[in-house]
Design a protein around this motif. Sequence first.
Motif, PDB file in Angstrom:
ATOM      1  N   LEU A  85      11.540 -10.708  10.132  1.00  0.00           N
ATOM      2  CA  LEU A  85      10.525 -10.378  11.486  1.00  0.00           C
ATOM      3  C   LEU A  85       9.679  -8.419  11.220  1.00  0.00           C
ATOM      4  CD1 LEU A  85      13.621 -10.669  14.150  1.00  0.00           C
ATOM      5  CD2 LEU A  85      11.425 -11.975  13.657  1.00  0.00           C
ATOM      6  N   VAL A  86      10.541  -8.182  10.243  1.00  0.00           N
ATOM      7  CA  VAL A  86      10.184  -6.547   9.850  1.00  0.00           C
ATOM      8  C   VAL A  86       8.051  -7.243   9.256  1.00  0.00           C
ATOM      9  CG1 VAL A  86      10.440  -4.749   8.750  1.00  0.00           C
ATOM     10  CG2 VAL A  86      12.508  -5.497   9.919  1.00  0.00           C
ATOM     11  N   LEU A  87       8.869  -8.272   8.022  1.00  0.00           N
ATOM     12  CA  LEU A  87       7.189  -8.322   7.381  1.00  0.00           C
ATOM     13  C   LEU A  87       6.371  -8.829   8.937  1.00  0.00           C
ATOM     14  CD1 LEU A  87       8.609 -10.071   3.951  1.00  0.00           C
ATOM     15  CD2 LEU A  87       7.941  -7.563   4.848  1.00  0.00           C
ATOM     16  N   ALA A  88       6.958  -9.420   9.859  1.00  0.00           N
ATOM     17  CA  ALA A  88       5.763 -10.048  10.379  1.00  0.00           C
ATOM     18  C   ALA A  88       5.354  -9.231  11.398  1.00  0.00           C
ATOM     19  CB  ALA A  88       6.367 -11.488  11.326  1.00  0.00           C
ATOM     20  N   ALA A  89       5.898  -8.139  11.418  1.00  0.00           N
ATOM     21  CA  ALA A  89       5.397  -6.564  12.408  1.00  0.00           C
ATOM     22  C   ALA A  89       4.186  -5.916  11.323  1.00  0.00           C
ATOM     23  CB  ALA A  89       7.006  -6.136  13.055  1.00  0.00           C
ATOM     24  N   ARG A  90       5.006  -5.934  10.852  1.00  0.00           N
ATOM     25  CA  ARG A  90       4.013  -5.456   9.884  1.00  0.00           C
ATOM     26  C   ARG A  90       2.291  -5.499   9.317  1.00  0.00           C
ATOM     27  NH1 ARG A  90       8.000  -3.074   4.561  1.00  0.00           N
ATOM     28  NH2 ARG A  90       9.430  -2.076   5.886  1.00  0.00           N
ATOM     29  N   GLU A  91       2.799  -6.711   8.852  1.00  0.00           N
ATOM     30  CA  GLU A  91       1.369  -7.539   8.832  1.00  0.00           C
ATOM     31  C   GLU A  91       0.211  -7.213  10.131  1.00  0.00           C
ATOM     32  OE1 GLU A  91       0.601 -12.142   8.522  1.00  0.00           O
ATOM     33  OE2 GLU A  91       2.352 -12.100   7.832  1.00  0.00           O
ATOM     34  N   GLN A  92       1.166  -8.094  11.342  1.00  0.00           N
ATOM     35  CA  GLN A  92       0.444  -7.566  12.170  1.00  0.00           C
ATOM     36  C   GLN A  92      -0.147  -6.395  12.638  1.00  0.00           C
ATOM     37  OE1 GLN A  92       1.812  -8.873  16.267  1.00  0.00           O
ATOM     38  NE2 GLN A  92       0.498  -8.468  16.880  1.00  0.00           N
ATOM     39  N   ALA A  93       0.989  -5.263  12.406  1.00  0.00           N
ATOM     40  CA  ALA A  93       0.110  -4.084  12.450  1.00  0.00           C
ATOM     41  C   ALA A  93      -0.500  -4.144  10.979  1.00  0.00           C
ATOM     42  CB  ALA A  93       1.263  -2.958  12.381  1.00  0.00           C
ATOM     43  N   THR A  94      -0.793  -4.369   9.845  1.00  0.00           N
ATOM     44  CA  THR A  94      -1.984  -4.140   9.485  1.00  0.00           C
ATOM     45  C   THR A  94      -2.979  -4.953   9.370  1.00  0.00           C
ATOM     46  OG1 THR A  94      -0.542  -4.590   6.941  1.00  0.00           O
ATOM     47  CG2 THR A  94      -2.483  -4.794   6.564  1.00  0.00           C
ATOM     48  N   GLU A  95      -3.149  -5.504  10.122  1.00  0.00           N
ATOM     49  CA  GLU A  95      -4.076  -6.591  10.693  1.00  0.00           C
ATOM     50  C   GLU A  95      -5.110  -5.808  11.758  1.00  0.00           C
ATOM     51  OE1 GLU A  95      -2.702 -10.078  12.181  1.00  0.00           O
ATOM     52  OE2 GLU A  95      -3.075 -10.877  10.140  1.00  0.00           O
ATOM     53  N   LYS A  96      -4.022  -5.246  12.177  1.00  0.00           N
ATOM     54  CA  LYS A  96      -4.680  -4.513  13.918  1.00  0.00           C
ATOM     55  C   LYS A  96      -5.305  -3.005  13.553  1.00  0.00           C
ATOM     56  CE  LYS A  96      -3.935  -7.164  17.084  1.00  0.00           C
ATOM     57  NZ  LYS A  96      -4.686  -8.097  17.866  1.00  0.00           N
ATOM     58  N   LEU A  97      -4.567  -2.498  12.299  1.00  0.00           N
ATOM     59  CA  LEU A  97      -4.735  -1.122  12.166  1.00  0.00           C
ATOM     60  C   LEU A  97      -5.288  -0.978  10.853  1.00  0.00           C
ATOM     61  CD1 LEU A  97      -1.387   0.690  13.162  1.00  0.00           C
ATOM     62  CD2 LEU A  97      -3.860   0.146  14.750  1.00  0.00           C
ATOM     63  N   SER A  98      -5.499  -1.735   9.663  1.00  0.00           N
ATOM     64  CA  SER A  98      -5.664  -0.936   8.633  1.00  0.00           C
ATOM     65  C   SER A  98      -5.046  -0.889   8.048  1.00  0.00           C
ATOM     66  CB  SER A  98      -7.355  -1.064   8.334  1.00  0.00           C
ATOM     67  OG  SER A  98      -7.958  -1.285   6.271  1.00  0.00           O
ATOM     68  N   LEU A  99      -5.419  -0.656   6.044  1.00  0.00           N
ATOM     69  CA  LEU A  99      -3.849  -0.046   5.594  1.00  0.00           C
ATOM     70  C   LEU A  99      -4.344   1.320   5.012  1.00  0.00           C
ATOM     71  CD1 LEU A  99      -2.391  -2.769   2.995  1.00  0.00           C
ATOM     72  CD2 LEU A  99      -1.397  -1.561   4.983  1.00  0.00           C
ATOM     73  N   PRO A 100      -3.635   2.194   4.756  1.00  0.00           N
ATOM     74  CA  PRO A 100      -3.971   4.000   4.726  1.00  0.00           C
ATOM     75  C   PRO A 100      -5.326   3.698   2.948  1.00  0.00           C
ATOM     76  CG  PRO A 100      -2.403   4.334   5.353  1.00  0.00           C
ATOM     77  CD  PRO A 100      -2.581   2.169   4.656  1.00  0.00           C
ATOM     78  N   PHE A 101      -6.738   3.750   2.863  1.00  0.00           N
ATOM     79  CA  PHE A 101      -7.437   3.868   1.992  1.00  0.00           C
ATOM     80  C   PHE A 101      -6.543   3.777   0.385  1.00  0.00           C
ATOM     81  CE2 PHE A 101     -10.309   5.866  -1.118  1.00  0.00           C
ATOM     82  CZ  PHE A 101     -11.459   5.551  -0.847  1.00  0.00           C
ATOM     83  N   VAL A 102      -6.031   4.269   0.335  1.00  0.00           N
ATOM     84  CA  VAL A 102      -5.377   5.116  -1.115  1.00  0.00           C
ATOM     85  C   VAL A 102      -4.822   3.107  -1.224  1.00  0.00           C
ATOM     86  CG1 VAL A 102      -3.494   5.929  -2.537  1.00  0.00           C
ATOM     87  CG2 VAL A 102      -5.692   7.073  -1.165  1.00  0.00           C
ATOM     88  N   LYS A 103      -3.013   3.178  -0.242  1.00  0.00           N
ATOM     89  CA  LYS A 103      -2.690   2.234  -1.032  1.00  0.00           C
ATOM     90  C   LYS A 103      -3.476   0.873  -0.427  1.00  0.00           C
ATOM     91  CE  LYS A 103       1.467  -0.178   1.014  1.00  0.00           C
ATOM     92  NZ  LYS A 103       2.922   1.051   2.683  1.00  0.00           N
ATOM     93  N   LYS A 104      -4.208   0.500   0.606  1.00  0.00           N
ATOM     94  CA  LYS A 104      -4.834  -0.781   0.421  1.00  0.00           C
ATOM     95  C   LYS A 104      -6.187  -0.905  -0.721  1.00  0.00           C
ATOM     96  CE  LYS A 104      -9.194  -2.445   3.160  1.00  0.00           C
ATOM     97  NZ  LYS A 104      -9.883  -2.606   4.148  1.00  0.00           N
TER      98      LYS A 104
END
Length: 411
Positions: A85-104
């Motif tokens: 569930l945490v992995l799914a939540a993180r995936e959805q958050a990344t879709e909505k917010l994108s990742l920080p520049f360096v990490k991305k």
Amino acid sequence: MNTNTTDILQSIARCGRCGKCRSVCPIFAELPNEPMVARGKVQLYKAILNGTLGHTEHYRRIISYCLLCRRCEEYCPNGVPTARLVLAAREQATEKLSLPFVKKNVLQHFLTNEGRLNLAAKGLALYQQSGMQRLVRKAEILPGGWREKESLLPPVAALPLRSGLPGIVTPSGRTRMRVGYFTGCMSNYIYTETGKNVVKVLTAVGCEVVIPDQLCCGMPALVSGERNSFLHLAQKNADSFQAAGVEALVVDCATCGSAWKQDYPAAGLNLPFPVYDISEFLTRANLRPGRLGTPARVTYHDPCHLVRYQNITKQPRYLLQSIDGLELVEMNNANHCCGASGSFQLEHHAISGAIGRKKCTAILTTGADIVATGCPSCRMQIQRSLKQAGSTAKVVHTVDLLARSMKTGTR
């Protein structure tokens, strides 16, 4: 979303809010706030899915406070799959917010390109070995956050493991099996001696070891919600080892092993060969270790991705107990998370360090000279914790002790 929303909601509905997860969560022990524990995160994700809560950076930071150790799942009476569930939540958050520049950029442009990763590793090795690192630290020119992250960097090898090994290593005697070796990033760039020892013990049991072109297993991307990069890496790795015609795949990293065994098939990859952790494979192959030149008192730490993801606990202990001159002593809570969890120790180093100190205390109580484990990330974390505690105990991979015993002869 990749995971079926109905399935996710059904998993969330299993949570009876009993709070048993509060008694075992290592994060909650350090940050005793409801959002830090599994129950809280599950309810937050439920609010996201039903629209009563929106995606914010604060929410994303909350769901980043999870080691994915699955301790909560062990004790959950209703079988809530919190890690999934945490992995799914993180995936959805990344879709909505994108990742920080360096990490991305690291996940999308470095992990997916071996040439760039090799160049970055070469630059880090030069930085560490040229004296530049000492000057930077002495001058304190890095900002506070970056200074702390830089202090956590392990020594990087001058030459990557795969650059120094042939693509195929044959045993001295009869070949029993053609085995692929997935080195992972840590053995390739940091613990290269361990990688060489993996090849040594595999050839000792009659394996032809094949080391084809390969990339990161993709777990750093998956746990960050960057699923596309993970899928790209998984497909490339699966194709490479399938083309190599291996009969089995061996890994020496607990996290890489769980990726190959669970996350690759879950992504739709049908692997035509079995995957084994090195301790699992050597136990099946009936490896006969020798004896240590100097007797050693050893304790073993169970990585989360071995004990709770792959149910591997007996095999490394069996191998260690087979070595003459080695006394294996169990630490308290050997299967408790050490707080590393890959990049978690970089993003949340204070909490990670606090959890690591508890593991360190358990180790020191045993009086062991050596700590053995099967996860490079755990190894790095535990060694740092021991050093900070003033201990001279060394942390090694189980296979390092096996290889060391083979240098000094048979029983």
